[in-house]
Design an enzyme around this catalytic site. Sequence first.
Site, PDB file in Angstrom:
ATOM      1  N   HIS A 162      69.419 103.928  15.977  1.00 29.20           N
ATOM      2  CA  HIS A 162      69.266 105.300  16.455  1.00 29.20           C
ATOM      3  C   HIS A 162      70.624 105.999  16.373  1.00 29.20           C
ATOM      4  CE1 HIS A 162      65.189 104.922  18.029  1.00 29.20           C
ATOM      5  NE2 HIS A 162      65.526 103.754  18.537  1.00 29.20           N
ATOM      6  N   CYS A 194      63.913 102.667  13.468  1.00 31.24           N
ATOM      7  CA  CYS A 194      63.402 101.782  14.516  1.00 31.24           C
ATOM      8  C   CYS A 194      61.903 101.509  14.319  1.00 31.24           C
ATOM      9  CB  CYS A 194      63.697 102.360  15.898  1.00 31.24           C
ATOM     10  SG  CYS A 194      63.592 101.138  17.228  1.00 31.24           S
TER      11      CYS A 194
END
Length: 521
Positions: A449, A337
């Site tokens: 994630h 991310c």
Amino acid sequence: MARTIMLQGTSSNVGKSVLTAALCRIFKQDGFKVVPFKSQNMALNSFVTKDGGEMGRAQVVQAQAAGLEPAVEMNPILLKPTGNATSQVIVLGKPVRNMGAKEYHLNFNTTALGVIEDCLKKFHRQYEIIVIEGAGSPVEVNLKPRDIANMKIAKMADAPVLLVADIDRGGALASIVGTLELLDPDERDRVAGIIINKFRGDLDLLRPALEFIEQKTGKPVLGVVPYFRDFSIPEEDSVALEERKCNVLRQDSGNKLDIVVVRLPHISNFTDFDALALEMDVELRYVEDEEKVGQPDLIILPGSKNTIADMEFLEQNGLAGAIKNAHVNGVPVIGICGGYQMLGEWLHDPLQTESNLGSKKGLGLLAMETYFEPEKITTQVEAEVCGTGSFLASCRGQRVTGYEIHMGRTTLKGDLQPAFYLTKRGGKECSEWDGAVNDKGDVLGTYLHGIFDNDEFRRHLLNVLRQKKGWAPLGESTASFALQLERDFDKLAEVVRSSLQMDLLYKIMGVERGERSWAIS
């Protein structure tokens, strides 16, 4: 109507989240429909539900302990700090806007009481027991009139309160007496008992203190929960990293892979790496000092709530140079991310969505640029590995799951290849690309994630690192993350059940023996 119990702490980080998870598992084991609840949570560790809502990770863990699918109503207000006493305010899973602490406490938070009450009413109809977690301390006198996380919620839910103190940090008895002294009389009456948490030592030596606290306060001590280390429950926020932080490789770790996670000032979703820490052949280190990076087997850049500010941090303290030097010397780098965004050439924030710093050069390890936009992407995804190179070539087509939480949009340049092919987003079929991997395959980035929670994918990456060191690959993951978490929930429940006077707890809640082992009276 459901029965309720609320855990409040003498301070932050006394273990309320883990104890709440423990009670959820105990009540589930005893046959009850139980649900966790925390009205307001401040955390950078978040999760995306199936319907695309964002909620605190602690309530996700508690939901798992209760055997439930996480829902944003379990954590209706989430605050994600962005720096400079400012947080992104998320209500029922959707971002409202960034607010300063003064604006939030004086103008906004109490307006959310109706939302909180609606969630509680829903759970009262749907469940038999609600386990409520407070936040921080209930006696912060400067904030108490507008506190929407502690005694206001206890009264709203008509919940008896258990006061939790962390004896490992010292001063527990004084903090218990002081907290009760600062409560209003009606709030003090609502406190039905005390839990001493994280105790090490001989319980017989503690008994005089327990007798003193009961006589001094008139409140029963429901139990003393020991400090445990032989199993792991995901922690609420990065304050837990202080206990985990290991800047240097231990001398007894010669047969383990040395994996470094860079501890960013605004690190988010650090539980992305819990599954790696469970592997028997992994030594996981969190570092924030360039001298401690060394030449590990892998460097991971984690998620960030303020990517540009954290990129500036990497430059200012020398970590950017240390990461690039390590890579030149053969160390692979993975970014998740915000960490993925930092691997690129440029970070642009023209609308000051995350930062007022405008544009910032990235590490330049991947040929790509990221622009931050106001709209936040929060969704669960399913994907297939499609990248090439040392990490991904031999597992192409492998299916993985994860979730996205980001405001950046990344554009790949030249012939840079994506790492994953998204097949489902939010449960709907899609055809999109995610992440990037360089030609050599030793720099990999993704917005996903939870990617390391995929057992087969995680073991494949670790075996690539093992083979690079000349070690034989392991045939399968040394731990199924999901199964290990279930076992740890049961261990946690066993420890807490044996530490508390459960009959007294059930009596406090108004639950009596019935046709089942227990019944709502």
